[in-house]
Design a protein around this motif. Structure first.
Motif, PDB file in Angstrom:
ATOM      1  N   ALA A  60      -8.787   6.621   2.171  1.00 45.03           N
ATOM      2  CA  ALA A  60      -9.105   5.326   2.780  1.00 45.03           C
ATOM      3  C   ALA A  60      -8.421   4.213   2.002  1.00 45.03           C
ATOM      4  O   ALA A  60      -8.167   4.336   0.799  1.00 45.03           O
ATOM      5  CB  ALA A  60     -10.618   5.093   2.793  1.00 45.03           C
ATOM      6  N   ASN A  61      -8.141   3.143   2.720  1.00 50.94           N
ATOM      7  CA  ASN A  61      -7.594   1.923   2.123  1.00 50.94           C
ATOM      8  C   ASN A  61      -8.787   1.065   1.685  1.00 50.94           C
ATOM      9  O   ASN A  61      -9.688   0.812   2.498  1.00 50.94           O
ATOM     10  CB  ASN A  61      -6.761   1.212   3.203  1.00 50.94           C
ATOM     11  CG  ASN A  61      -6.139  -0.081   2.731  1.00 50.94           C
ATOM     12  OD1 ASN A  61      -6.440  -0.578   1.647  1.00 50.94           O
ATOM     13  ND2 ASN A  61      -5.260  -0.628   3.563  1.00 50.94           N
TER      14      ASN A  61
ATOM     15  N   ALA B 105      -4.216   7.856  -2.245  1.00 51.84           N
ATOM     16  CA  ALA B 105      -3.258   8.926  -2.580  1.00 51.84           C
ATOM     17  C   ALA B 105      -3.982  10.277  -2.633  1.00 51.84           C
ATOM     18  O   ALA B 105      -4.882  10.481  -3.451  1.00 51.84           O
ATOM     19  CB  ALA B 105      -2.590   8.632  -3.920  1.00 51.84           C
TER      20      ALA B 105
ATOM     21  N   GLU C  23       0.826  -1.203   0.000  1.00 52.63           N
ATOM     22  CA  GLU C  23       0.000   0.000   0.000  1.00 52.63           C
ATOM     23  C   GLU C  23       0.866   1.260   0.000  1.00 52.63           C
ATOM     24  O   GLU C  23       0.519   2.253  -0.634  1.00 52.63           O
ATOM     25  CB  GLU C  23      -0.959  -0.005   1.199  1.00 52.63           C
ATOM     26  CG  GLU C  23      -2.233  -0.808   0.980  1.00 52.63           C
ATOM     27  CD  GLU C  23      -2.018  -2.306   0.882  1.00 52.63           C
ATOM     28  OE1 GLU C  23      -1.033  -2.817   1.476  1.00 52.63           O
ATOM     29  OE2 GLU C  23      -2.814  -2.981   0.209  1.00 52.63           O
TER      30      GLU C  23
ATOM     31  N   ALA D  75       1.976   1.724  -3.588  1.00 48.69           N
ATOM     32  CA  ALA D  75       0.876   2.205  -4.441  1.00 48.69           C
ATOM     33  C   ALA D  75       0.617   3.681  -4.159  1.00 48.69           C
ATOM     34  O   ALA D  75       0.479   4.502  -5.080  1.00 48.69           O
ATOM     35  CB  ALA D  75      -0.382   1.379  -4.188  1.00 48.69           C
TER      36      ALA D  75
ATOM     37  N   MET E 210      -2.816  -4.230  -6.896  1.00 52.42           N
ATOM     38  CA  MET E 210      -1.744  -3.754  -6.004  1.00 52.42           C
ATOM     39  C   MET E 210      -2.072  -3.991  -4.534  1.00 52.42           C
ATOM     40  O   MET E 210      -1.232  -3.753  -3.674  1.00 52.42           O
ATOM     41  CB  MET E 210      -1.530  -2.247  -6.223  1.00 52.42           C
ATOM     42  CG  MET E 210      -0.917  -1.900  -7.546  1.00 52.42           C
ATOM     43  SD  MET E 210      -0.760  -0.111  -7.743  1.00 52.42           S
ATOM     44  CE  MET E 210      -2.342   0.287  -8.426  1.00 52.42           C
ATOM     45  N   PHE E 211      -3.293  -4.416  -4.219  1.00 52.79           N
ATOM     46  CA  PHE E 211      -3.704  -4.548  -2.818  1.00 52.79           C
ATOM     47  C   PHE E 211      -3.031  -5.769  -2.181  1.00 52.79           C
ATOM     48  O   PHE E 211      -2.944  -6.827  -2.794  1.00 52.79           O
ATOM     49  CB  PHE E 211      -5.222  -4.737  -2.697  1.00 52.79           C
ATOM     50  CG  PHE E 211      -6.042  -3.511  -2.990  1.00 52.79           C
ATOM     51  CD1 PHE E 211      -5.585  -2.486  -3.796  1.00 52.79           C
ATOM     52  CD2 PHE E 211      -7.312  -3.391  -2.458  1.00 52.79           C
ATOM     53  CE1 PHE E 211      -6.358  -1.364  -4.063  1.00 52.79           C
ATOM     54  CE2 PHE E 211      -8.101  -2.280  -2.707  1.00 52.79           C
ATOM     55  CZ  PHE E 211      -7.623  -1.264  -3.523  1.00 52.79           C
TER      56      PHE E 211
ATOM     57  N   THR F 217     -14.032   7.716 -13.700  1.00 56.55           N
ATOM     58  CA  THR F 217     -15.319   7.013 -13.852  1.00 56.55           C
ATOM     59  C   THR F 217     -16.415   7.721 -13.047  1.00 56.55           C
ATOM     60  O   THR F 217     -17.602   7.502 -13.288  1.00 56.55           O
ATOM     61  CB  THR F 217     -15.207   5.536 -13.375  1.00 56.55           C
ATOM     62  OG1 THR F 217     -14.033   4.950 -13.932  1.00 56.55           O
ATOM     63  CG2 THR F 217     -16.399   4.711 -13.830  1.00 56.55           C
TER      64      THR F 217
ATOM     65  N   PHE G 223     -11.994   0.226 -10.120  1.00 56.77           N
ATOM     66  CA  PHE G 223     -11.287  -0.218 -11.315  1.00 56.77           C
ATOM     67  C   PHE G 223      -9.827   0.220 -11.268  1.00 56.77           C
ATOM     68  O   PHE G 223      -9.528   1.381 -10.983  1.00 56.77           O
ATOM     69  CB  PHE G 223     -11.938   0.359 -12.591  1.00 56.77           C
ATOM     70  CG  PHE G 223     -11.207  -0.055 -13.837  1.00 56.77           C
ATOM     71  CD1 PHE G 223     -11.219  -1.382 -14.247  1.00 56.77           C
ATOM     72  CD2 PHE G 223     -10.471   0.862 -14.572  1.00 56.77           C
ATOM     73  CE1 PHE G 223     -10.518  -1.782 -15.380  1.00 56.77           C
ATOM     74  CE2 PHE G 223      -9.770   0.467 -15.705  1.00 56.77           C
ATOM     75  CZ  PHE G 223      -9.797  -0.857 -16.108  1.00 56.77           C
TER      76      PHE G 223
ATOM     77  N   TYR H 256       1.109   6.803  -6.932  1.00 55.09           N
ATOM     78  CA  TYR H 256       0.033   7.673  -7.437  1.00 55.09           C
ATOM     79  C   TYR H 256       0.146   9.098  -6.920  1.00 55.09           C
ATOM     80  O   TYR H 256      -0.377  10.019  -7.553  1.00 55.09           O
ATOM     81  CB  TYR H 256      -1.339   7.021  -7.220  1.00 55.09           C
ATOM     82  CG  TYR H 256      -1.466   5.886  -8.211  1.00 55.09           C
ATOM     83  CD1 TYR H 256      -1.843   6.139  -9.523  1.00 55.09           C
ATOM     84  CD2 TYR H 256      -1.091   4.592  -7.877  1.00 55.09           C
ATOM     85  CE1 TYR H 256      -1.883   5.126 -10.466  1.00 55.09           C
ATOM     86  CE2 TYR H 256      -1.123   3.568  -8.809  1.00 55.09           C
ATOM     87  CZ  TYR H 256      -1.522   3.841 -10.107  1.00 55.09           C
ATOM     88  OH  TYR H 256      -1.534   2.846 -11.051  1.00 55.09           O
TER      89      TYR H 256
ATOM     90  N   TYR I 162      -1.447  11.817 -14.653  1.00 54.38           N
ATOM     91  CA  TYR I 162      -2.328  10.648 -14.823  1.00 54.38           C
ATOM     92  C   TYR I 162      -3.359  10.890 -15.928  1.00 54.38           C
ATOM     93  O   TYR I 162      -3.509  10.089 -16.858  1.00 54.38           O
ATOM     94  CB  TYR I 162      -3.021  10.312 -13.497  1.00 54.38           C
ATOM     95  CG  TYR I 162      -3.797   9.013 -13.561  1.00 54.38           C
ATOM     96  CD1 TYR I 162      -3.160   7.796 -13.358  1.00 54.38           C
ATOM     97  CD2 TYR I 162      -5.156   8.998 -13.863  1.00 54.38           C
ATOM     98  CE1 TYR I 162      -3.855   6.598 -13.448  1.00 54.38           C
ATOM     99  CE2 TYR I 162      -5.862   7.816 -13.958  1.00 54.38           C
ATOM    100  CZ  TYR I 162      -5.206   6.614 -13.744  1.00 54.38           C
ATOM    101  OH  TYR I 162      -5.896   5.436 -13.846  1.00 54.38           O
TER     102      TYR I 162
HETATM  103  C1  LIG Z   1      -4.511   2.667 -11.999  1.00 52.76           C
HETATM  104  S1  LIG Z   1      -5.144   3.776 -10.844  1.00 52.76           S
HETATM  105  C2  LIG Z   1      -6.857   3.747 -11.265  1.00 52.76           C
HETATM  106  C3  LIG Z   1      -7.549   4.986 -10.848  1.00 52.76           C
HETATM  107  C4  LIG Z   1      -9.020   5.051 -11.259  1.00 52.76           C
HETATM  108  N1  LIG Z   1      -9.797   4.030 -10.605  1.00 52.76           N
HETATM  109  C5  LIG Z   1      -9.167   4.964 -12.746  1.00 52.76           C
HETATM  110  O1  LIG Z   1      -9.860   4.046 -13.214  1.00 52.76           O
HETATM  111  O2  LIG Z   1      -8.625   5.801 -13.454  1.00 52.76           O
HETATM  112  C6  LIG Z   1      -5.135   2.834  -9.326  1.00 52.76           C
HETATM  113  C7  LIG Z   1      -5.616   3.649  -8.134  1.00 52.76           C
HETATM  114  O3  LIG Z   1      -5.814   2.773  -7.029  1.00 52.76           O
HETATM  115  C8  LIG Z   1      -5.371   3.448  -5.867  1.00 52.76           C
HETATM  116  N2  LIG Z   1      -5.044   2.442  -4.842  1.00 52.76           N
HETATM  117  C9  LIG Z   1      -4.039   1.556  -4.848  1.00 52.76           C
HETATM  118  N3  LIG Z   1      -4.087   0.799  -3.746  1.00 52.76           N
HETATM  119  C10 LIG Z   1      -5.159   1.223  -3.022  1.00 52.76           C
HETATM  120  C11 LIG Z   1      -5.739   0.831  -1.791  1.00 52.76           C
HETATM  121  N4  LIG Z   1      -5.216  -0.156  -1.047  1.00 52.76           N
HETATM  122  N5  LIG Z   1      -6.840   1.472  -1.381  1.00 52.76           N
HETATM  123  C12 LIG Z   1      -7.392   2.464  -2.105  1.00 52.76           C
HETATM  124  N6  LIG Z   1      -6.881   2.885  -3.279  1.00 52.76           N
HETATM  125  C13 LIG Z   1      -5.776   2.265  -3.737  1.00 52.76           C
HETATM  126  C14 LIG Z   1      -4.156   4.243  -6.325  1.00 52.76           C
HETATM  127  O4  LIG Z   1      -3.829   5.271  -5.430  1.00 52.76           O
HETATM  128  C15 LIG Z   1      -4.609   4.700  -7.697  1.00 52.76           C
HETATM  129  O5  LIG Z   1      -5.221   5.952  -7.657  1.00 52.76           O
END
Ligand SMILES: C[S@@+](CC[C@H](N)C(=O)[O-])C[C@H]1O[C@@H](n2cnc3c(N)ncnc32)[C@H](O)[C@@H]1O
Length: 349
Positions: free
Chosen positions: A163-164, A140, A62, A65, A186-187, A120, A181, A69, A76
């Protein structure tokens, strides 16, 4: 301009660990400065965004990730089209296709976690209208700030929080649908994330979650090999084993060039219904439940054949014959009513 947290946020947000209520602590300027948990946790509110990230010290996946971001936040939106262009697909069309799976109605409440810059979010909001509610959450901050700015221009009211996705700071059964999405690969705890999505969704509500996956039938194509080499997330499996037992009408399709999975399901209560107690017609007899719980210690193949012959001669299923034999042996009354298939449903004979 500094933003403030709406006064009703104390009720909306919950402790990310156990969904217990939070109370709002007001600062000197009269705005909400923090949300407080009964366990002594203090979730700071900075520029109107509560930091409800849990655990307070994130694990490596986390942290990585979040840092990634935070770093790419400014570019982005500029480059995300490349993902869709690669497969000659249109971003808005593909995102709408995912939103379709939420089966939304005006006035509903939707959570999008890992919402990024909110690409989205507007497509979800257009289904909810002015009486719906959009909850946007992210790990982020800089991308969430962009999502908030976009959401502020929509007719649908929205609330943002850090939030996570594996520790959602919302009450049980509090939203009509959950969408995510692009980040779940990455979780570190995908199982907890799916369980959380089901927990916060009302029974009958929808969950839609997707990310990269090179399907097994494309892994050995040139396209498959080249893309998996560039981006290791294409190697991630579809997380079927993490779909919760509450999931109903589960569907999985591959979109955006056929290399991103989208799992969707309706949230039910507990495991699905199954009648395990009807008498199964045929030589073995019994019910699905008696076959599972009533297995005898292994007998010799000769003894089993003998029992089968005796049951056939008595015109009974093996289950009914054995049951009667054992009950007769110790004088227990024969309560087993099996003689024939009562409802016409068959099982393995
Ligand atoms: C590839 S981006 C996609 C962003 C958006 N959903 C889109 O479709 O454009 C992945 C997003 O997931 C978020 N992310 C990664 N791990 C996360 C977690 N554990 N909890 C919440 N968000 C998370 C990142 O910060 C990032 O903004």
């Amino acid at each position: 301009m500094t933003q403030t947290l709406p006064p009703d946020s104390g009720q909306l947000f919950r402790h990310p660990l156990d969904a217990s209520p939070l109370t709002a602590a007001t600062g000197d300027d009269g705005t909400i400065a923090a949300l407080l948990g009964a366990d002594g946790s203090r979730f700071a509110v900075d520029d109107g965004i509560p930091d409800l990230i849990w655990p307070r010290t994130l694990g490596e996946a986390e942290r990585t990730a979040q840092a990634t971001y935070e770093e790419v936040a400014d570019v982005y939106d500029k480059y995300i089209h490349l993902t869709f262009d690669t497969f000659n697909t249109d971003e808005t069309t593909e995102r709408r296709r995912m939103v379709d799976r939420l089966a939304l109605s005006p006035g509903q409440t939707v959570l999008e976690f890992g919402c990024g810059t909110g690409r989205t979010s507007a497509l979800i909001a257009e289904r909810l209208g002015a009486h719906g509610t959009l909850l946007l959450q992210e790990l982020a901050r800089p991308v969430l700030v962009q999502a908030r700015a976009k959401a502020a221009k929509l007719a649908t009211p929205s609330h943002v929080a850090l939030a996570n996705g594996s520790y959602l700071p919302l009450a049980d059964n509090s939203v009509d649908a959950v969408f995510h999405f692009g980040g779940i690969n990455m979780f570190s705890d995908i199982g907890r994330c799916f369980a959380e999505a089901a927990r916060v969704t009302k029974p009958g509500g929808r969950v839609v979650i997707g990310d990269e996956n090179m399907p097994v039938w494309l892994r050995d194509t040139e396209m498959g090999r080249v893309l998996m080499n560039s981006n290791h997330h294409y190697r991630c499996p579809v997380p079927f084993e993490h779909i919760p037992v509450e999931a109903r009408d589960v569907a999985c399709e591959w979109i955006i060039g056929g290399v991103f999975y989208v799992i969707s399901f309706t949230v039910g209560e507990g495991a699905p219904y199954a009648d395990l107690d009807f008498q199964i017609p045929g030589r073995r007899g019994g019910t699905h439940r008696t076959r599972y719980y009533g297995q005898l210690e292994g007998v010799t193949p000769e003894a089993k054949r003998h029992a089968q012959d005796q049951a056939a001669r008595a015109g009974m299923s093996l289950h009914a014959w054995l049951d009667r034999l054992i009950r007769t042996a110790d004088g227990t009354p024969d309560t087993d009513t099996e003689t024939e298939d009562k409802n016409g449903k068959g099982g393995g004979r």
